[in-house]
Design an enzyme around this catalytic site. Structure first.
Site, PDB file in Angstrom:
ATOM      1  N   ARG A  64     -11.553 -12.204 -32.882  1.00  0.00           N
ATOM      2  CA  ARG A  64     -10.267 -12.509 -33.508  1.00  0.00           C
ATOM      3  C   ARG A  64     -10.430 -13.643 -34.525  1.00  0.00           C
ATOM      4  NH1 ARG A  64      -5.222 -10.791 -34.881  1.00  0.00           N
ATOM      5  NH2 ARG A  64      -3.754 -12.535 -34.899  1.00  0.00           N
ATOM      6  N   SER A  85       3.338 -17.943   7.844  1.00  0.00           N
ATOM      7  CA  SER A  85       2.499 -19.135   8.060  1.00  0.00           C
ATOM      8  C   SER A  85       2.494 -19.517   9.535  1.00  0.00           C
ATOM      9  CB  SER A  85       3.044 -20.312   7.244  1.00  0.00           C
ATOM     10  OG  SER A  85       3.071 -19.985   5.873  1.00  0.00           O
ATOM     11  N   SER A 118       1.141 -10.641  10.343  1.00  0.00           N
ATOM     12  CA  SER A 118       2.405 -11.220   9.858  1.00  0.00           C
ATOM     13  C   SER A 118       3.622 -10.400  10.283  1.00  0.00           C
ATOM     14  CB  SER A 118       2.399 -11.286   8.328  1.00  0.00           C
ATOM     15  OG  SER A 118       1.280 -11.981   7.865  1.00  0.00           O
ATOM     16  N   GLU A 119       4.722 -11.117  10.429  1.00  0.00           N
ATOM     17  CA  GLU A 119       6.020 -10.477  10.656  1.00  0.00           C
ATOM     18  C   GLU A 119       7.016 -11.081   9.677  1.00  0.00           C
ATOM     19  OE1 GLU A 119       7.112 -10.804  14.782  1.00  0.00           O
ATOM     20  OE2 GLU A 119       5.252  -9.814  15.452  1.00  0.00           O
ATOM     21  N   GLN A 122      -3.430 -17.138 -22.665  1.00  0.00           N
ATOM     22  CA  GLN A 122      -3.184 -18.045 -23.801  1.00  0.00           C
ATOM     23  C   GLN A 122      -4.228 -17.849 -24.905  1.00  0.00           C
ATOM     24  OE1 GLN A 122      -0.539 -19.895 -23.859  1.00  0.00           O
ATOM     25  NE2 GLN A 122      -0.900 -21.011 -25.755  1.00  0.00           N
ATOM     26  N   GLU A 155      -3.627 -14.280   3.544  1.00  0.00           N
ATOM     27  CA  GLU A 155      -4.589 -14.880   4.494  1.00  0.00           C
ATOM     28  C   GLU A 155      -4.356 -16.387   4.628  1.00  0.00           C
ATOM     29  OE1 GLU A 155      -8.509 -13.492   4.841  1.00  0.00           O
ATOM     30  OE2 GLU A 155      -7.988 -11.451   4.233  1.00  0.00           O
ATOM     31  N   GLY A 156      -3.106 -16.771   4.588  1.00  0.00           N
ATOM     32  CA  GLY A 156      -2.710 -18.184   4.669  1.00  0.00           C
ATOM     33  C   GLY A 156      -2.495 -18.710   3.272  1.00  0.00           C
TER      34      GLY A 156
HETATM   35  C1  LIG Z   1       0.544  -8.493  -1.071  1.00  0.00           C
HETATM   36  C2  LIG Z   1       0.489  -9.082   0.301  1.00  0.00           C
HETATM   37  C3  LIG Z   1      -0.418  -8.567   1.215  1.00  0.00           C
HETATM   38  C4  LIG Z   1      -0.457  -9.077   2.512  1.00  0.00           C
HETATM   39  N1  LIG Z   1      -1.302  -8.511   3.428  1.00  0.00           N
HETATM   40  C5  LIG Z   1      -1.223  -8.875   4.735  1.00  0.00           C
HETATM   41  C6  LIG Z   1      -1.940  -8.171   5.740  1.00  0.00           C
HETATM   42  O1  LIG Z   1      -2.694  -7.215   5.459  1.00  0.00           O
HETATM   43  N2  LIG Z   1      -1.783  -8.542   7.029  1.00  0.00           N
HETATM   44  C7  LIG Z   1      -0.975  -9.566   7.397  1.00  0.00           C
HETATM   45  O2  LIG Z   1      -0.878  -9.844   8.592  1.00  0.00           O
HETATM   46  N3  LIG Z   1      -0.277 -10.274   6.472  1.00  0.00           N
HETATM   47  C8  LIG Z   1      -0.373  -9.947   5.148  1.00  0.00           C
HETATM   48  N4  LIG Z   1       0.360 -10.617   4.190  1.00  0.00           N
HETATM   49  C9  LIG Z   1       1.230 -11.708   4.612  1.00  0.00           C
HETATM   50  C10 LIG Z   1       0.760 -13.075   4.140  1.00  0.00           C
HETATM   51  O3  LIG Z   1      -0.373 -13.479   4.851  1.00  0.00           O
HETATM   52  C11 LIG Z   1       1.947 -14.035   4.281  1.00  0.00           C
HETATM   53  O4  LIG Z   1       2.884 -13.672   3.284  1.00  0.00           O
HETATM   54  C12 LIG Z   1       1.534 -15.476   4.142  1.00  0.00           C
HETATM   55  O5  LIG Z   1       0.754 -15.891   5.244  1.00  0.00           O
HETATM   56  C13 LIG Z   1       2.748 -16.422   4.013  1.00  0.00           C
HETATM   57  O6  LIG Z   1       3.697 -16.159   5.000  1.00  0.00           O
HETATM   58  P1  LIG Z   1       5.232 -15.984   4.574  1.00  0.00           P
HETATM   59  O7  LIG Z   1       5.264 -14.977   3.481  1.00  0.00           O
HETATM   60  O8  LIG Z   1       6.024 -15.715   5.789  1.00  0.00           O
HETATM   61  O9  LIG Z   1       5.639 -17.358   3.932  1.00  0.00           O
HETATM   62  P2  LIG Z   1       6.279 -18.609   4.714  1.00  0.00           P
HETATM   63  O10 LIG Z   1       5.459 -18.898   5.925  1.00  0.00           O
HETATM   64  O11 LIG Z   1       7.727 -18.372   4.880  1.00  0.00           O
HETATM   65  O12 LIG Z   1       6.037 -19.749   3.644  1.00  0.00           O
HETATM   66  C14 LIG Z   1       6.978 -20.040   2.602  1.00  0.00           C
HETATM   67  C15 LIG Z   1       6.477 -21.290   1.870  1.00  0.00           C
HETATM   68  O13 LIG Z   1       6.414 -22.382   2.805  1.00  0.00           O
HETATM   69  C16 LIG Z   1       5.125 -22.968   2.788  1.00  0.00           C
HETATM   70  N5  LIG Z   1       4.794 -23.482   4.124  1.00  0.00           N
HETATM   71  C17 LIG Z   1       4.959 -22.866   5.332  1.00  0.00           C
HETATM   72  N6  LIG Z   1       4.513 -23.648   6.319  1.00  0.00           N
HETATM   73  C18 LIG Z   1       4.056 -24.784   5.743  1.00  0.00           C
HETATM   74  C19 LIG Z   1       3.472 -25.997   6.236  1.00  0.00           C
HETATM   75  N7  LIG Z   1       3.227 -26.187   7.538  1.00  0.00           N
HETATM   76  N8  LIG Z   1       3.147 -26.946   5.341  1.00  0.00           N
HETATM   77  C20 LIG Z   1       3.360 -26.776   4.010  1.00  0.00           C
HETATM   78  N9  LIG Z   1       3.903 -25.653   3.487  1.00  0.00           N
HETATM   79  C21 LIG Z   1       4.234 -24.678   4.340  1.00  0.00           C
HETATM   80  C22 LIG Z   1       4.200 -21.821   2.373  1.00  0.00           C
HETATM   81  O14 LIG Z   1       2.992 -22.314   1.827  1.00  0.00           O
HETATM   82  C23 LIG Z   1       5.054 -21.101   1.332  1.00  0.00           C
HETATM   83  O15 LIG Z   1       4.941 -21.794   0.098  1.00  0.00           O
HETATM   84  C24 LIG Z   1       0.386 -10.149   2.882  1.00  0.00           C
HETATM   85  C25 LIG Z   1       1.285 -10.673   1.941  1.00  0.00           C
HETATM   86  C26 LIG Z   1       1.360 -10.135   0.688  1.00  0.00           C
HETATM   87  C27 LIG Z   1       2.378 -10.694  -0.277  1.00  0.00           C
END
Ligand SMILES: Cc1cc2nc3c(=O)[nH]c(=O)nc-3n(C[C@H](O)[C@H](O)[C@H](O)COP(=O)(O)OP(=O)(O)OC[C@H]3O[C@@H](n4cnc5c(N)ncnc54)[C@H](O)[C@@H]3O)c2cc1C
Length: 381
Positions: free
Chosen positions: A267, A132, A126-127, A338, A365-366
């Protein structure tokens, strides 16, 4: 597909994991959440149980356990401490691309030290502007003689700073979109830096942060697969790792349910244990049914990996398991709070921690929206 029943070996492994988790990990779980630092004691205890190498081959010092067994490990840790389950799940996520796509030399260099606990791994996909939509990544890798020079930054990286081995995805051919992504094993000693660490809702014992690549030179032999295969490697890995996140969610749900059931027996209200109220019994029955359904989907996805995915159903099965289990963990932990009433909302009791830890299983992970995209795509192909 084989029916989902556990073998005697898997049952025995669950029993030993249950005792280990309850005796060694559970007593520290509240403190890990409160302190928000990586729990090295828990990691060392996991190493003493050979857990980092559970899914790695014996030739690398691992146990070569099947994916159902690996899921049981994550599930039992998550039942008592989400952060500790994540440190083991992330080991699986980081080692899968090396095991499945690394050269013999790369595997021999990195897997044994991860199996024996000397090293830990992270998975850097991720970046900031590519979560996503991972193919939108801008991190660059440029070939220069016998090495690649990497520039860019990765966000949300689990175990950032704790790990010394980072699997990094970067574009070798930006014009080619997803087909221009390549994968590399980058060591901290190659010059990679850790940026901001996030302050999070839950999983406080698992650091999440930015990984900065500023002219980081990596030997060309550290590339996984061919140039341009990075996106395929990333998806192949996630298909095989999402069932671990499903297992984590099942464990969180089970831990919350077990605690809540115990509480309702103690309880009293209106002169009776609250467990005698049918309104609460039905809630608990629903929580148990959802958790068991999620568990079966999780083991099914794991069994498909173990069988080598002969029918090409793993992507949808893994997404189904992860999405169902994540949504279940969220719903079950909210209901568990709850069931405790007011004390459920306090940090004196563990259920608000379970509720906070559960949320991430719907995101990483998505997201669960992306899991639904994967399932819908399998229906429409
Ligand atoms: C605690 C934590 C640990 C993590 N660890 C890792 C790691 O080890 N390595 C790594 O690479 N990443 C990691 N991540 C990143 C994580 O996988 C991403 O945050 C996640 O994939 C979502 O990407 P985003 O945050 O950019 O959200 P966005 O892509 O900006 O999504 C925002 C919203 O839009 C929705 N959305 C986006 N596209 C669509 C679509 N086509 N259809 C419907 N809805 C959509 C999403 O479901 C979400 O609700 C981590 C994140 C967290 C918070």
């Amino acid at each position: 597909m084989q029916p989902i029943t556990l073998t005697d070996e898997q049952r025995a492994f669950r029993e030993s994991m249950r005792s280990f988790a309850e005796e060694r990990i559970a007593p520290r779980a509240a403190e890990v959440d409160r302190n928000g630092v990586f729990p090295w004691d828990n990691f060392k205890d996991c190493v003493s149980m050979d857990l980092p190498g559970l899914g790695l081959g014996p030739e690398y010092g691992g146990s070569g356990a099947d994916h159902v067994t690996q899921a049981i490990m994550v599930e039992e840790l998550a039942r008592v401490c989400g952060s500790t389950s994540l440190m083991m799940a992330i080991t699986g996520l980081a080692t899968k691309p090396i095991s499945n796509f690394g050269s013999a030399e790369t595997k021999a260099r990195y897997l044994p030290r991860i199996a024996n606990g000397d090293s830990q791994g992270s998975y850097c996909l991720s970046e900031a502007d590519a979560g996503s939509d991972v193919a939108a990544m801008t991190c660059r890798a440029v070939r220069d003689g016998d090495s690649y020079v990497l520039n860019g930054s990765k966000h949300w990286i689990t175990n950032a700073g704790v790990s010394d081995v980072y699997v990094v995805f970067a574009k070798t051919d930006p014009a080619a979109g997803a087909r221009g992504v390549s994968a590399f094993v980058v060591e901290r000693d190659h010059g990679l830096r850790i940026g901001k660490l996030e302050t999070k809702l839950g999983m406080h014992g698992s650091p999440t942060g930015e990984v900065i690549l500023d002219d980081v030179r990596v030997p060309a032999e550290n590339r996984l697969g061919e140039e341009g295969e990075g996106f395929k490697i990333a998806m192949h890995t996630l298909d095989r790792s999402r069932p671990s996140i499903a297992a984590q969610a099942v464990g969180i749900a089970q831990g919350a349910l077990d605690y809540a059931v115990g509480y309702t027996k103690q309880r009293k209200a209106f002169g009776h244990p609250i467990a005698e109220f049918q309104g609460l019994q039905f809630m608990m029955a629903d929580m148990a049914m959802r958790t068991e359904a999620a568990r079966l989907l999780t083991y099914r996805a794991c069994a498909i990996i173990d069988e080598g995915d002969p029918d090409g159903e793993l992507s949808a099965a893994g997404a189904t398991a992860k999405c169902t289990a994540g949504d279940t963990a969220m719903a079950v932990t909210v209901d568990a709070v709850q069931l405790l009433g007011g004390v459920g909302y306090t940090t004196d009791f563990p259920l608000e921690r379970y509720m906070r830890d559960a949320k991430i299983t719907q995101i990483y992970e998505g997201t669960n929206q992306i899991q639904r995209v994967v399932v819908a795509r399998s229906l429409l192909k």
